[in-house]
Write an enzyme that holds these catalytic residues in place. Structure first.
Site, PDB file in Angstrom:
ATOM      1  N   ARG A 189       0.804  -1.231   0.000  1.00  0.00           N
ATOM      2  CA  ARG A 189       0.000   0.000   0.000  1.00  0.00           C
ATOM      3  C   ARG A 189       0.830   1.271   0.000  1.00  0.00           C
ATOM      4  O   ARG A 189       0.558   2.198  -0.760  1.00  0.00           O
ATOM      5  CB  ARG A 189      -0.922   0.054   1.226  1.00  0.00           C
ATOM      6  CG  ARG A 189      -2.237  -0.623   1.052  1.00  0.00           C
ATOM      7  CD  ARG A 189      -2.684  -1.160   2.379  1.00  0.00           C
ATOM      8  NE  ARG A 189      -1.727  -2.160   2.829  1.00  0.00           N
ATOM      9  CZ  ARG A 189      -1.760  -3.434   2.460  1.00  0.00           C
ATOM     10  NH1 ARG A 189      -2.733  -3.876   1.718  1.00  0.00           N
ATOM     11  NH2 ARG A 189      -0.844  -4.298   2.857  1.00  0.00           N
ATOM     12  N   THR A 190       1.805   1.358   0.877  1.00  0.00           N
ATOM     13  CA  THR A 190       2.505   2.642   1.013  1.00  0.00           C
ATOM     14  C   THR A 190       3.207   2.993  -0.294  1.00  0.00           C
ATOM     15  O   THR A 190       3.058   4.102  -0.813  1.00  0.00           O
ATOM     16  CB  THR A 190       3.503   2.606   2.189  1.00  0.00           C
ATOM     17  OG1 THR A 190       2.792   2.198   3.350  1.00  0.00           O
ATOM     18  CG2 THR A 190       4.111   3.972   2.435  1.00  0.00           C
ATOM     19  N   LYS A 217      25.739  -4.183  -2.223  1.00  0.00           N
ATOM     20  CA  LYS A 217      27.190  -4.123  -2.491  1.00  0.00           C
ATOM     21  C   LYS A 217      27.920  -3.440  -1.335  1.00  0.00           C
ATOM     22  O   LYS A 217      29.126  -3.305  -1.343  1.00  0.00           O
ATOM     23  CB  LYS A 217      27.460  -3.321  -3.760  1.00  0.00           C
ATOM     24  CG  LYS A 217      26.873  -3.904  -5.018  1.00  0.00           C
ATOM     25  CD  LYS A 217      27.313  -3.020  -6.183  1.00  0.00           C
ATOM     26  CE  LYS A 217      26.608  -3.381  -7.472  1.00  0.00           C
ATOM     27  NZ  LYS A 217      26.804  -2.337  -8.489  1.00  0.00           N
ATOM     28  N   ARG A 254      11.469   3.736   2.896  1.00  0.00           N
ATOM     29  CA  ARG A 254      11.212   2.787   3.991  1.00  0.00           C
ATOM     30  C   ARG A 254      12.502   2.028   4.252  1.00  0.00           C
ATOM     31  O   ARG A 254      13.171   1.587   3.308  1.00  0.00           O
ATOM     32  CB  ARG A 254      10.092   1.811   3.605  1.00  0.00           C
ATOM     33  CG  ARG A 254       9.938   0.684   4.610  1.00  0.00           C
ATOM     34  CD  ARG A 254       8.691  -0.127   4.391  1.00  0.00           C
ATOM     35  NE  ARG A 254       7.499   0.660   4.685  1.00  0.00           N
ATOM     36  CZ  ARG A 254       6.264   0.194   4.582  1.00  0.00           C
ATOM     37  NH1 ARG A 254       6.065  -1.049   4.191  1.00  0.00           N
ATOM     38  NH2 ARG A 254       5.223   0.956   4.864  1.00  0.00           N
ATOM     39  N   HIS A 311       5.666   5.824  11.301  1.00  0.00           N
ATOM     40  CA  HIS A 311       5.105   5.699   9.949  1.00  0.00           C
ATOM     41  C   HIS A 311       4.082   6.841   9.802  1.00  0.00           C
ATOM     42  O   HIS A 311       2.876   6.626   9.841  1.00  0.00           O
ATOM     43  CB  HIS A 311       4.429   4.323   9.819  1.00  0.00           C
ATOM     44  CG  HIS A 311       4.049   3.935   8.426  1.00  0.00           C
ATOM     45  ND1 HIS A 311       3.972   4.836   7.370  1.00  0.00           N
ATOM     46  CD2 HIS A 311       3.694   2.723   7.903  1.00  0.00           C
ATOM     47  CE1 HIS A 311       3.601   4.183   6.278  1.00  0.00           C
ATOM     48  NE2 HIS A 311       3.426   2.905   6.570  1.00  0.00           N
TER      49      HIS A 311
HETATM   50  N1  ASP Z   1       1.951  -1.586   6.629  1.00  0.00           N
HETATM   51  C1  ASP Z   1       2.202  -1.172   7.989  1.00  0.00           C
HETATM   52  C2  ASP Z   1       3.668  -0.862   8.199  1.00  0.00           C
HETATM   53  O1  ASP Z   1       4.423  -0.813   7.257  1.00  0.00           O
HETATM   54  C3  ASP Z   1       1.667  -2.144   8.981  1.00  0.00           C
HETATM   55  C4  ASP Z   1       2.299  -3.504   9.000  1.00  0.00           C
HETATM   56  O2  ASP Z   1       3.210  -3.804   8.205  1.00  0.00           O
HETATM   57  O3  ASP Z   1       1.862  -4.303   9.831  1.00  0.00           O
HETATM   58  O4  ASP Z   1       4.058  -0.649   9.324  1.00  0.00           O
END
Ligand code: ASP
Length: 306
Positions: free
Chosen positions: A54-55, A83, A104, A132
């Site tokens: 999703r993100t 690397k 991320r 987040h």
């Molecule tokens: N998608 C959310 C996160 O990246 C929640 C999860 O992964 O549980 O933190």
């Protein structure tokens, strides 16, 4: 509005700035075509050193719906991190290619470090078990949209409150609103960190929080139930994960105990903690929540890039 600012933690934004983003997200949702070329010529880099559905995709959809373009990688294995390249070098290079970076990373604090080396704004899309912030924008927009306001409600956080970064960010953000009572529901090993509890004030406006390991005991008190999965990737050993992973499973049977207008939220992915039969319950809002995340990310990108 947020011109050229990075977003590392939810409290980097004031409450007014968050409200402006929610208003903008609602305008975008109502008339998306009016925004379709606002960021033409701009480039978003998505650097995902940890898995995401999703993100990453909602950021990419958001940028493309604004007329901009995206580049990046979806796993660290396809970047020079394998690397041995350090994060600072990767960021310095990508900041020379793109107008904004969404990252991320499994390490707590990585987004803050990245923002210090970057000449362009950095948005934290999750740094280990820490924060987040754009999930928090998604969660708050969903609450505002579906309840009309954020405040005067009991919010239950259930599952892995120790490692769940979306919980940490949402707790910090909600602590700024008045009339919020929080109930932390988790096994003993996965309780919410002390530093977060110390930030929740108890006064006449704020009923504060309680902790329990029983969802059944508190379900009837909740206006919002924020379910989370047990964060397998943050465990040191498989045995503990297996023991704890099914601590809570929300079923139609359990939902009989909940208020008729309780909202179920979940940052997703769901593993086993909400049974599939609950999806057809009108109180299940998690898919709607995921869609709203795209609109609030459109608002955020517009606001930083304008
Ligand atoms: N998608 C959310 C996160 O990246 C929640 C999860 O992964 O549980 O933190």
């Amino acid at each position: 509005m947020l011109k050229n600012r990075s977003l590392i933690e939810p409290l980097d934004l004031s409450q007014d700035e968050m409200n402006d983003l929610f208003t903008m997200a609602e305008k975008i949702e109502a008339a998306p075509m009016e925004w379709h070329d606002r960021q033409r010529g701009k480039l978003l880099a998505t650097l995902f050193f940890e898995p995401s559905t999703r993100t990453r995709l909602s950021f990419e959809a958001a940028m493309q719906r604004l007329g901009g373009s995206c580049l990046g990688f979806a796993e660290s294995g396809s970047s020079s991190a394998v690397k041995g390249e350090c994060l600072a070098d990767t960021i310095r290079i990508v900041a020379g290619y793109a107008d904004i970076i969404v990252m991320r990373n499994p390490k707590e604090g990585a987004a803050l470090v990245a923002s210090r080396y970057s000449e362009v704004p950095v948005i934290n899309a999750g740094d280990g078990g820490h924060h987040h912030p754009t999930q928090t924008l998604t969660d708050l927009l969903t609450i505002k949209r579906l309840r009309g306001k954020i405040g005067d409600m009991t919010v239950g956080f259930c599952g892995d409150l120790r490692f769940g970064r979306t919980v940490h960010s949402l707790v910090e953000a909600l602590a700024r609103y008045s009339g919020i009572r929080m109930i932390f529901i988790s096994p003993q090993e996965l309780t919410v960190p002390d530093y977060l509890k110390s930030r929740i004030s108890r006064d006449t406006e704020n009923p504060g929080y309680i902790e329990t390991d029983s969802l059944d005991k508190v379900l009837d008190q909740l206006d919002i139930l924020y379910m989370t999965r047990v964060q397998k990737e943050r465990f040191f050993n498989e045995e503990d994960y297996i023991r704890l992973k099914d601590s809570y499973i929300l079923t139609p049977e359990k939902m009989k105990m909940a208020k008729n207008d309780m909202m179920i939220l979940h940052p997703l992915p769901r593993v086993n903690e909400i049974s599939l039969e609950v999806d057809s319950d009108p109180r299940a809002m998690y898919f709607k929540q995921a869609r709203l995340g795209m609109f609030v990310r459109m608002a955020l990108l517009s606001s930083i890039l304008e």
